[in-house]
Design a protein around this motif. Structure first.
Motif, PDB file in Angstrom:
ATOM      1  N   ARG A   1       0.843  -1.339   0.236  1.00 28.23           N
ATOM      2  CA  ARG A   1      -0.222  -0.160   0.167  1.00 28.23           C
ATOM      3  C   ARG A   1       1.315   1.651  -0.291  1.00 28.23           C
ATOM      4  O   ARG A   1       2.418   1.231  -0.010  1.00 28.23           O
ATOM      5  CB  ARG A   1      -0.902  -0.341   1.207  1.00 28.23           C
ATOM      6  N   TYR A   2       0.593   2.769  -0.254  1.00 25.85           N
ATOM      7  CA  TYR A   2       0.590   4.001  -0.096  1.00 25.85           C
ATOM      8  C   TYR A   2       1.445   4.446   1.078  1.00 25.85           C
ATOM      9  O   TYR A   2       0.457   3.827   2.240  1.00 25.85           O
ATOM     10  CB  TYR A   2       0.300   4.595  -1.044  1.00 25.85           C
ATOM     11  N   MET A   3       2.436   4.217   1.210  1.00 24.07           N
ATOM     12  CA  MET A   3       3.047   5.257   2.205  1.00 24.07           C
ATOM     13  C   MET A   3       3.660   6.358   2.372  1.00 24.07           C
ATOM     14  O   MET A   3       4.480   6.972   0.959  1.00 24.07           O
ATOM     15  CB  MET A   3       4.501   4.181   2.987  1.00 24.07           C
ATOM     16  N   ASN A   4       4.498   7.240   3.182  1.00 27.70           N
ATOM     17  CA  ASN A   4       4.824   8.496   3.260  1.00 27.70           C
ATOM     18  C   ASN A   4       6.957   7.803   3.418  1.00 27.70           C
ATOM     19  O   ASN A   4       6.469   7.386   4.452  1.00 27.70           O
ATOM     20  CB  ASN A   4       4.662   9.798   4.205  1.00 27.70           C
ATOM     21  N   ILE A   5       7.533   8.080   2.745  1.00 25.72           N
ATOM     22  CA  ILE A   5       8.878   8.024   3.338  1.00 25.72           C
ATOM     23  C   ILE A   5       9.610   9.261   3.154  1.00 25.72           C
ATOM     24  O   ILE A   5       9.658  10.099   2.741  1.00 25.72           O
ATOM     25  CB  ILE A   5       9.788   7.721   2.520  1.00 25.72           C
TER      26      ILE A   5
ATOM     27  N   THR B   1      20.361   6.552  -5.813  1.00 28.83           N
ATOM     28  CA  THR B   1      18.281   6.823  -5.055  1.00 28.83           C
ATOM     29  C   THR B   1      19.288   5.761  -3.330  1.00 28.83           C
ATOM     30  O   THR B   1      20.004   5.497  -2.902  1.00 28.83           O
ATOM     31  CB  THR B   1      17.356   6.019  -5.294  1.00 28.83           C
ATOM     32  N   LYS B   2      18.193   7.230  -2.412  1.00 29.71           N
ATOM     33  CA  LYS B   2      18.640   6.439  -1.264  1.00 29.71           C
ATOM     34  C   LYS B   2      17.416   6.521   0.149  1.00 29.71           C
ATOM     35  O   LYS B   2      16.890   8.377  -0.073  1.00 29.71           O
ATOM     36  CB  LYS B   2      19.717   7.429  -0.460  1.00 29.71           C
ATOM     37  N   ASP B   3      16.813   5.753   0.550  1.00 33.28           N
ATOM     38  CA  ASP B   3      16.104   6.173   1.384  1.00 33.28           C
ATOM     39  C   ASP B   3      16.646   6.552   2.666  1.00 33.28           C
ATOM     40  O   ASP B   3      17.015   5.957   3.975  1.00 33.28           O
ATOM     41  CB  ASP B   3      15.348   5.256   1.543  1.00 33.28           C
ATOM     42  N   MET B   4      16.363   8.073   3.323  1.00 37.22           N
ATOM     43  CA  MET B   4      17.454   8.087   4.997  1.00 37.22           C
ATOM     44  C   MET B   4      16.772   7.686   5.928  1.00 37.22           C
ATOM     45  O   MET B   4      17.390   8.019   7.007  1.00 37.22           O
ATOM     46  CB  MET B   4      17.662   9.419   4.662  1.00 37.22           C
ATOM     47  N   SER B   5      15.582   7.583   5.750  1.00 40.67           N
ATOM     48  CA  SER B   5      14.935   6.971   7.259  1.00 40.67           C
ATOM     49  C   SER B   5      15.637   5.567   7.131  1.00 40.67           C
ATOM     50  O   SER B   5      15.356   4.482   8.149  1.00 40.67           O
ATOM     51  CB  SER B   5      12.818   6.317   6.649  1.00 40.67           C
ATOM     52  N   THR B   6      15.787   4.154   5.710  1.00 41.06           N
ATOM     53  CA  THR B   6      15.958   2.917   6.395  1.00 41.06           C
ATOM     54  C   THR B   6      17.650   3.147   5.381  1.00 41.06           C
ATOM     55  O   THR B   6      17.741   1.928   5.666  1.00 41.06           O
ATOM     56  CB  THR B   6      15.363   1.947   5.722  1.00 41.06           C
ATOM     57  N   ASP B   7      18.280   3.767   4.780  1.00 41.71           N
ATOM     58  CA  ASP B   7      19.599   3.513   5.019  1.00 41.71           C
ATOM     59  C   ASP B   7      19.856   2.399   3.956  1.00 41.71           C
ATOM     60  O   ASP B   7      20.471   1.926   3.629  1.00 41.71           O
ATOM     61  CB  ASP B   7      20.708   3.805   6.108  1.00 41.71           C
ATOM     62  N   SER B   8      18.466   2.967   2.984  1.00 43.31           N
ATOM     63  CA  SER B   8      18.570   1.735   1.927  1.00 43.31           C
ATOM     64  C   SER B   8      18.178   2.181   0.348  1.00 43.31           C
ATOM     65  O   SER B   8      18.108   3.540   0.355  1.00 43.31           O
ATOM     66  CB  SER B   8      17.314   0.394   1.799  1.00 43.31           C
ATOM     67  N   GLU B   9      18.189   1.432  -0.627  1.00 40.95           N
ATOM     68  CA  GLU B   9      17.879   1.698  -1.719  1.00 40.95           C
ATOM     69  C   GLU B   9      16.101   2.138  -2.118  1.00 40.95           C
ATOM     70  O   GLU B   9      15.798   1.495  -1.590  1.00 40.95           O
ATOM     71  CB  GLU B   9      18.541   1.383  -3.525  1.00 40.95           C
TER      72      GLU B   9
END
Length: 205
Positions: free
Chosen positions: A68-72, A103-111
């Protein structure tokens, strides 16, 4: 055992999210174009960077494999786009473009999911006759990270189009997508269509 949450089973989409916040971004890019051999060759290189807040992405339920949709909270992308446009003859023209992106998701430190690091695109147009032309489009997409730390395989697809101009108003067209019937996935467990063809008439006024 826990009850099925009703998202439709394996690989299903779990619906909207009323708690989503508006996505905002700050972007900038620097580019350079260079003409070579008159206008027969044109090269361009662009560096880009995007920073996002409340980026809208997807999350996956590991038990039922639904999403489902979510905010990063925060994320960023950066990379380089390059392109070579060519026109060796009056009747033949095209463009070869390549994009490298990190790319980087800064909340999980992953792509970030489903954003390939490497993409390549070639398009060639041939005006066979004044009213008849054809296009060849080849796209390469490199390995892509998907949910559950699963990596989708690289793939290359080929499309062709044919256009015949009956008059200034009507054009007959045919398009064949995935000409070589390549099996690939843009989303894990969801295969994309094989070879398929379309045709019709376009009108402009």
């Amino acid at each position: 055992a826990p009850a099925d949450p009703g998202f439709g089973g394996l690989g299903a989409f779990g619906g909207g999210n009323p708690n989503l916040k508006s996505e905002t971004s700050l972007s900038y890019e620097y580019g350079l174009d260079q003409y070579l051999i008159g206008e027969k060759l044109v090269t361009s290189v662009t560096y880009f960077q995007n920073r996002f807040k409340n980026l809208i992405g997807t999350t996956t339920d590991a038990l039922w494999n639904t999403s489902r949709y979510m905010n990063i909270s925060k994320a960023y992308t950066y990379g380089v786009e390059s392109e070579l446009k060519f026109k060796p003859y009056d009747k033949i023209s095209g463009a070869l473009s390549y994009t490298w992106m990190k790319t980087k998701d800064m909340s999980t430190d992953s792509e970030l999911l489903r954003r390939p690091e490497n993409k390549l695109r070639l398009q060639v147009n041939w005006k066979v006759f004044p009213r008849f032309e054809t296009d060849l489009i080849v796209r390469y997409t490199g390995p892509t990270m998907d949910s559950g730390q699963n990596k989708l395989k690289q793939y290359t697809t080929t499309d062709v189009t044919f256009n015949y101009e009956l008059n200034k108003t009507f054009t007959i067209f045919t398009r064949i997508d995935n000409l070589f019937n390549v099996h690939y996935q843009q989303v894990r467990l969801n295969g994309e269509p094989g070879i398929n063809a379309y045709g019709g008439v376009r009108a402009k006024f």
